[in-house]
Design an enzyme around this catalytic site. Structure first.
Site, PDB file in Angstrom:
ATOM      1  N   HIS A  62       0.838  -1.196   0.000  1.00 15.25           N
ATOM      2  CA  HIS A  62       0.000   0.000   0.000  1.00 15.25           C
ATOM      3  C   HIS A  62       0.874   1.248   0.000  1.00 15.25           C
ATOM      4  CE1 HIS A  62      -3.422  -2.404   1.910  1.00 15.25           C
ATOM      5  NE2 HIS A  62      -2.368  -3.124   2.252  1.00 15.25           N
ATOM      6  N   THR A  64       0.373   5.276   1.779  1.00 13.87           N
ATOM      7  CA  THR A  64      -0.496   6.127   2.585  1.00 13.87           C
ATOM      8  C   THR A  64      -0.520   7.522   1.970  1.00 13.87           C
ATOM      9  OG1 THR A  64       1.233   6.983   4.037  1.00 13.87           O
ATOM     10  CG2 THR A  64       0.273   4.865   4.634  1.00 13.87           C
ATOM     11  N   GLU A 136       2.679  -0.810   4.407  1.00 14.71           N
ATOM     12  CA  GLU A 136       2.350   0.567   4.041  1.00 14.71           C
ATOM     13  C   GLU A 136       3.639   1.364   3.845  1.00 14.71           C
ATOM     14  OE1 GLU A 136      -0.536   2.158   3.614  1.00 14.71           O
ATOM     15  OE2 GLU A 136      -2.098   0.959   4.602  1.00 14.71           O
ATOM     16  N   HIS A 198      -2.558  -2.869  -3.405  1.00 15.95           N
ATOM     17  CA  HIS A 198      -3.920  -2.721  -2.908  1.00 15.95           C
ATOM     18  C   HIS A 198      -4.906  -2.569  -4.069  1.00 15.95           C
ATOM     19  CE1 HIS A 198      -6.514  -0.852   0.552  1.00 15.95           C
ATOM     20  NE2 HIS A 198      -6.948  -2.017   0.147  1.00 15.95           N
ATOM     21  N   ASP A 208      -3.692   2.545  -4.899  1.00 16.88           N
ATOM     22  CA  ASP A 208      -2.333   2.444  -4.378  1.00 16.88           C
ATOM     23  C   ASP A 208      -1.759   1.037  -4.589  1.00 16.88           C
ATOM     24  OD1 ASP A 208      -4.387   1.821  -2.316  1.00 16.88           O
ATOM     25  OD2 ASP A 208      -2.689   1.396  -1.020  1.00 16.88           O
TER      26      ASP A 208
END
Length: 314
Positions: A62, A64, A136, A198, A208
């Site tokens: 992912h 953020t 992430e 993701h 993402d």
């Protein structure tokens, strides 16, 4: 009562009192001993069974859209919509990150379930939180929606948006590749095609880690899937002359792992899946449209990783 009976009565009473008094410390000592670790344990014989494997089957990457501190708060604190991930990698130059050098943050143990995937699907599997590791990377991507009105005949369509994707820092990628090496060593059942983004597992909701994420570079370092150029060229020459129908291309995407409805129409859900595929494997040409290059790469991937599925395509 005679004198002898009285004496006998008192002796019996004293004996019972003494019994009770002597019994109390014994009971107390037994209780204490039971509470002490190692004083009352049961022997355990460990015989490692060959009939087992790891629960982890998928790695989901992912990014953020928040800075480091905002991401850390979202991923670790209680909220009305709780989310988490197993790992968080900061971004250099982030004013909310105070350490001089980037460090890997472990937020959830790998053998526990982090809440990072949401409503998702990959290669016939759902409930992906149960079988995945979520990573992430702080990367402050952002999108802006068009302010132009939507025509009445398209009232159910969401406003168009334009997104901006910064590059991932070299220091982030160094941490990521070291982390991937460790995860694959601990969970060797993870296949190259099961290291995904993701957007691959939730193409209707997520974009993402975006088109700037270096999937090809990771592949060259031994992580994830990529195609062979010669195979792509073979299919590209074929599809320039005769493109497969939309239904066949949708079936091919599903065969590779994507969640897509086989509608036979290049509808919104189909466009979102094509966009996710292109961001992963064709980031220089993200159009959300089926074209000969996209189809050629898709078939080349199937030939390399799922030849038995490719043979079943119409």
């Amino acid at each position: 009562m005679t004198e002898n009976n009285t004496r006998t009565h008192h002796l019996v009473r004293r004996f019972r009192v003494t019994q009770r008094f002597l019994a109390r410390p014994f009971v107390l000592l037994i209780s204490i001993a039971a509470a002490l670790p190692g004083c009352a344990t049961q022997d355990t014989v460990v015989v490692e069974s060959a009939n087992q494997d790891t629960r982890v089957r998928i790695i989901v990457i992912h990014h953020t859209s928040e800075d480091f501190q905002g991401s850390l708060d979202i991923l670790t604190k209680d909220s009305s919509n709780p989310v988490s991930s197993h790992y968080l990698i900061p971004e250099p130059g982030d004013t909310s990150y105070e350490d001089k050098d980037l460090k890997l943050y472990s937020l959830v143990p790998e053998d526990a379930r982090a809440w990072h995937a949401g409503l998702s699907y990959w290669d016939g599997k759902t409930a992906l939180n149960d079988m995945s590791v979520g990573i992430e990377l702080v990367n402050q991507t952002y999108c802006r929606r068009s302010e132009q009105p939507i025509p009445p005949e398209q009232a159910d369509r969401e406003p168009d948006r334009i997104c901006f994707f910064p590059d991932f820092a070299e220091s982030q990628l160094n941490i990521l590749t070291d982390l991937l090496a460790g995860i694959l060593a601990r969970h060797p059942e993870i296949k190259p095609t099961d290291i995904v983004g993701h957007s691959d597992i939730a193409p209707q909701r997520k974009i993402d880690p975006g088109p700037r994420f270096p999937w090809q570079r990771l592949y060259r370092m031994g992580y994830g899937a990529w195609y062979d150029d010669d195979t792509v060229f073979k299919y590209w020459e074929q599809f320039r002359q005769d493109m497969p129908p939309v239904l066949t291309l949708q079936t091919a995407l599903k065969a590779y792992g994507y969640g897509i409805e086989l509608s036979g129409e290049h509808d919104i859900q189909s466009r979102n899946v094509v966009r996710a595929f292109q961001m992963h494997f064709l980031p220089w040409r993200v159009s959300s449209e089926f074209n000969d290059e996209t189809a050629a790469i898709l078939y080349a991937l199937l030939e390399k990783y799922h030849p038995e599925r490719l043979a079943l395509l119409p």
